[in-house]
Write an enzyme that holds these catalytic residues in place. Structure first.
Site, PDB file in Angstrom:
ATOM      1  N   LYS A   1       0.823  -1.256  -0.094  1.00 39.32           N
ATOM      2  CA  LYS A   1       0.028   0.129   0.071  1.00 39.32           C
ATOM      3  C   LYS A   1       1.115   1.148   0.279  1.00 39.32           C
ATOM      4  O   LYS A   1       1.873   1.237   0.697  1.00 39.32           O
ATOM      5  CB  LYS A   1      -0.910  -0.017   1.337  1.00 39.32           C
TER       6      LYS A   1
HETATM    7  C1  E4P Z   1      -8.310   2.040   3.861  1.00 40.33           C
HETATM    8  O1  E4P Z   1      -7.538   1.083   3.120  1.00 40.33           O
HETATM    9  C2  E4P Z   1      -8.305   2.809   4.866  1.00 40.33           C
HETATM   10  O2  E4P Z   1      -7.553   2.054   5.940  1.00 40.33           O
HETATM   11  C3  E4P Z   1      -9.571   3.226   5.704  1.00 40.33           C
HETATM   12  O3  E4P Z   1     -10.674   2.887   5.050  1.00 40.33           O
HETATM   13  C4  E4P Z   1      -9.685   4.521   6.204  1.00 40.33           C
HETATM   14  O4  E4P Z   1     -10.982   4.804   6.868  1.00 40.33           O
HETATM   15  P1  E4P Z   1     -11.103   5.827   7.955  1.00 40.33           P
HETATM   16  O5  E4P Z   1     -11.372   7.064   7.353  1.00 40.33           O
HETATM   17  O6  E4P Z   1     -12.535   5.410   8.589  1.00 40.33           O
HETATM   18  O7  E4P Z   1      -9.952   5.866   8.782  1.00 40.33           O
END
Ligand code: E4P
Length: 213
Positions: A82
């Site tokens: 990622k």
């Molecule tokens: C995606 O890969 C992220 O980890 C996640 O969806 C972030 O979500 P949040 O805005 O609830 O922190």
């Protein structure tokens, strides 16, 4: 549409994977910090349950991201590297794409960012809809526009709807043809429930009791 769990909690991954509906996991540095466990062990445990586990690099320069990402990818074939949506991130994604290392470009908030990530060779892009909603914008509108562009562009990159907050987000993501939706644990656990299912089952059991005595 594939369903991913947005967590760094291994027990939750094992639990929901046992339902037979889980296709992958997304983690991020905040989720990993919240659990406070060893990062490599966490990722490897999750890889036992699902074929796709996103592990985020924390370097900010392309060379650093490449070094970290190569290491993560060497841990297990189920790891997806990622990478944040920055110019340095694009350079790293382009490198990984040539090396056939899968990537997920995170923190996407606009269509131009989505297009750049796809052109760099991202396997997955993660537009964050809840964070747009939080500041009064329409997160799902971004998914709609990205899916429109994807229909004409022929990108292979999968669109992963991230930062989901409620069941409607999942319904709308599926109706728009998004490839993946990642869901936090609390929200995922709400999805099988409906009051009419509970009431209906209670009545079936009561009626069955009456005749089975
Ligand atoms: C995606 O890969 C992220 O980890 C996640 O969806 C972030 O979500 P949040 O805005 O609830 O922190």
């Amino acid at each position: 549409m594939k369903l991913f769990l947005d967590t760094a909690n291994v027990a939750s991954v094992a639990d929901i994977a046992s339902w037979g509906v889980l296709d992958g996991v997304t983690t991020n540095p905040s989720l990993v910090a919240k659990e406070g466990k060893d990062f490599k062990k966490t990722i490897l445990e999750m890889c036992k349950h699902v074929p796709c586990v996103s592990a985020q690099v924390t370097a900010t320069d392309a060379q650093g991201m490449i070094k970290q990402g190569k290491l993560y990818a060497s841990w297990h074939k189920n790891v997806v590297v990622k990478v944040p949506m920055t110019v340095e991130g694009l350079k790293a994604v382009s490198y990984f794409s040539k090396k056939k290392i899968r990537t997920n470009v995170t923190l996407i908030f606009s269509v131009p960012q989505a297009i750049l990530a796809a052109k760099a060779g991202a396997s997955i892009i993660s537009p964050f809809i809840g964070r747009l909603d939080d500041q009064g914008e329409d997160g799902m509108r971004l998914i709609e526009e990205i899916m429109d562009v994807w229909e004409y562009s022929g990108f292979d990159t999968e669109v992963l709807v991230a930062s989901t907050r409620h069941p409607r987000h999942i319904v709308d993501a599926a109706r728009l043809g998004a490839h993946i939706c990642t869901i936090p644990v609390d929200l995922f656990k709400k999805l099988p429930n409906h009051a009419l299912t509970d009431n209906g089952l209670k009545k079936f059991m009561e009626d069955w009791e009456k005749v089975s005595k």
